[in-house]
Write a protein that holds these residues in place. Structure first.
Motif, PDB file in Angstrom:
ATOM      1  N   TYR A  96       0.829  -1.204   0.000  1.00 28.12           N
ATOM      2  CA  TYR A  96       0.000   0.000   0.000  1.00 28.12           C
ATOM      3  C   TYR A  96       0.866   1.258   0.000  1.00 28.12           C
ATOM      4  CZ  TYR A  96      -3.307   3.530   1.684  1.00 28.12           C
ATOM      5  OH  TYR A  96      -4.068   4.670   1.826  1.00 28.12           O
ATOM      6  N   SER A  99       2.427   1.817  -3.367  1.00 28.26           N
ATOM      7  CA  SER A  99       1.441   2.237  -4.367  1.00 28.26           C
ATOM      8  C   SER A  99       1.017   3.691  -4.158  1.00 28.26           C
ATOM      9  CB  SER A  99       0.215   1.316  -4.331  1.00 28.26           C
ATOM     10  OG  SER A  99      -0.526   1.502  -3.130  1.00 28.26           O
ATOM     11  N   GLU A 100       1.072   4.158  -2.902  1.00 27.98           N
ATOM     12  CA  GLU A 100       0.720   5.538  -2.580  1.00 27.98           C
ATOM     13  C   GLU A 100       1.927   6.472  -2.576  1.00 27.98           C
ATOM     14  OE1 GLU A 100      -2.567   6.811  -1.657  1.00 27.98           O
ATOM     15  OE2 GLU A 100      -3.028   4.958  -2.740  1.00 27.98           O
ATOM     16  N   VAL A 156      -8.328  -0.009   2.922  1.00 27.28           N
ATOM     17  CA  VAL A 156      -7.925  -0.114   1.520  1.00 27.28           C
ATOM     18  C   VAL A 156      -6.676  -0.984   1.366  1.00 27.28           C
ATOM     19  CG1 VAL A 156      -7.046   1.170  -0.473  1.00 27.28           C
ATOM     20  CG2 VAL A 156      -9.007   2.042   0.808  1.00 27.28           C
ATOM     21  N   ASP A 159      -7.567  -4.709   1.485  1.00 30.03           N
ATOM     22  CA  ASP A 159      -8.327  -5.078   0.288  1.00 30.03           C
ATOM     23  C   ASP A 159      -7.433  -5.106  -0.948  1.00 30.03           C
ATOM     24  OD1 ASP A 159     -10.595  -5.216   1.866  1.00 30.03           O
ATOM     25  OD2 ASP A 159     -11.279  -3.193   1.353  1.00 30.03           O
ATOM     26  N   GLN A 160      -6.524  -4.152  -1.053  1.00 31.52           N
ATOM     27  CA  GLN A 160      -5.597  -4.106  -2.188  1.00 31.52           C
ATOM     28  C   GLN A 160      -4.678  -5.328  -2.184  1.00 31.52           C
ATOM     29  OE1 GLN A 160      -2.287  -1.355  -1.823  1.00 31.52           O
ATOM     30  NE2 GLN A 160      -2.563  -0.681  -3.944  1.00 31.52           N
ATOM     31  N   ARG A 163      -6.650  -8.361  -3.369  1.00 32.84           N
ATOM     32  CA  ARG A 163      -6.921  -8.240  -4.797  1.00 32.84           C
ATOM     33  C   ARG A 163      -5.682  -8.543  -5.634  1.00 32.84           C
ATOM     34  NH1 ARG A 163     -10.223  -9.636  -8.025  1.00 32.84           N
ATOM     35  NH2 ARG A 163     -11.699  -9.086  -6.366  1.00 32.84           N
ATOM     36  N   ARG A 164      -4.514  -8.201  -5.117  1.00 28.95           N
ATOM     37  CA  ARG A 164      -3.270  -8.455  -5.849  1.00 28.95           C
ATOM     38  C   ARG A 164      -3.129  -9.938  -6.201  1.00 28.95           C
ATOM     39  NH1 ARG A 164       2.869  -8.582  -3.508  1.00 28.95           N
ATOM     40  NH2 ARG A 164       3.981  -8.038  -5.413  1.00 28.95           N
TER      41      ARG A 164
END
Length: 337
Positions: A96, A99-100, A156, A159-160, A163-164
């Motif tokens: 995370y 990605s941010e 988030v 969840d991310q 999903r990965r």
């Protein structure tokens, strides 16, 4: 404001950098000590990155919320927005943050005993290096308030992370498999359920506890060796899946319930990803060289920062497929796959 030298904190508290992050006895990790480390990390990361927001996460140790709170209030006092991701696997927080494009702090003692804890630090581009650790160790910080309320949890990141994996593997990739999840007190246990069931596996929960249990994937306890075999005989699993406390080291058994060595799991993953260059510490099995699957195998000192430095050394900038892993099963990728 109180001026604190991190070198003095390390000497007086005993909380210091080890193979991965700063660790110590819970009794030594006072609010002031934890706040000082968080601000020292902030001062170092700001030398290379513009930083106004930091992601924070934690494992399920009972001492972790207090330590997160101390870090949160200290960062807020210095104008930082804290993005609190709650209890989640360390790799989920790291993913995370990258990605941010923000730094991250993970409060976890990983696999070490119940009476200890630790703090792991991530730059926007990945785990801190030994050079960053040295800079943090010489930092001087100003501390004021270290108590207050935690922010609302941002889900988030979790969840991310899930999903990965659902996106990486083909749909229903594990259909027809019966998998056990040895949950114990792993912060990854619920995410593992969602991932494995999402990929089509039939999943059975095993050994869940609300009391923290330190699981060392590099030195599996005799009780867990016996549990694995008993579960396999009772349920006829295709495999049993687990992790250490913060979910960055896998513990995987075969169909007989025999736990696989972490470096052998790493070798399987490197082969699956068709890696070309591999970086491992000296403690890993020589099968990594003897298998002949990789053009380069680089050995390092023990500890993920050394493995990361080795991966950076091998990166030629020519689309190399580079991975690194350790005897404990921790696995890192140095390029896109």
């Amino acid at each position: 404001m109180k001026t604190i030298k991190i070198c003095d904190v390390m000497t007086n508290s005993g909380v210091a950098f080890g193979t991965s992050g700063a660790r110590g006895l819970v009794s030594q990790m006072t609010d002031e000590v934890c706040a000082a480390y968080a601000l020292a990390f902030l001062s170092v990361v700001r030398l290379a990155f513009s930083t106004t927001r930091i992601a924070l996460g934690m494992d399920l140790r009972p001492s972790s919320p207090r330590i997160v709170n101390a870090c949160t209030q200290a960062l807020r006092e210095h104008g930082i927005e804290v993005d609190f991701c709650g209890a989640l696997p360390t790799p989920a927080l790291a993913l995370y943050a990258q990605s941010e494009c923000i730094p991250a702090i993970m409060v976890t003692g990983s696999h070490i005993p119940f009476d200890r804890n630790g703090i792991k630090f991530y730059r926007p581009d990945g785990e801190i290096t030994k050079a960053d650790e040295a800079a943090i160790s010489t930092a001087v910080v100003e501390i004021n308030r270290v108590r207050g309320d935690l922010p609302e949890i941002n889900h988030v990141a979790t969840d991310q992370f899930i999903r990965r994996y659902l996106d990486f593997f083909p749909p229903r990739h594990f259909a027809g498999l019966h998998l056990g999840i040895y949950e114990h007190s792993s912060v990854a246990r619920d995410a593992l359920h969602r991932i494995l069931e999402g990929l089509g596996a039939r999943v059975t929960s095993l050994g869940r506890t609300e009391e923290f249990v330190p699981i060392d994937t590099e030195a599996v306890a005799e009780a867990d060796i016996l549990r694995g075999k008993a579960w396999a005989e009772e349920y006829h699993f295709d495999a049993i899946i687990s992790t250490d406390g913060d979910g960055d080291r896998p513990l995987i058994s075969d169909e007989t319930g025999a736990w696989l060595r972490g470096d052998m799991v790493g070798l399987i993953c490197a082969s699956y990803l068709k890696a070309d260059k591999v970086v491992v510490p000296v403690s890993c099995n020589t099968a990594i060289e003897l298998c002949g699957m990789f053009s380069t195998v680089l050995r390092t000192r023990i500890g993920s920062p050394y493995v990361i430095a080795g991966m950076q050394e091998l990166d030629s900038g020519n689309d190399d497929k580079i991975v690194g892993f350790e005897a404990n099963g921790g696995f890192l990728v140095g390029s896109g796959f």
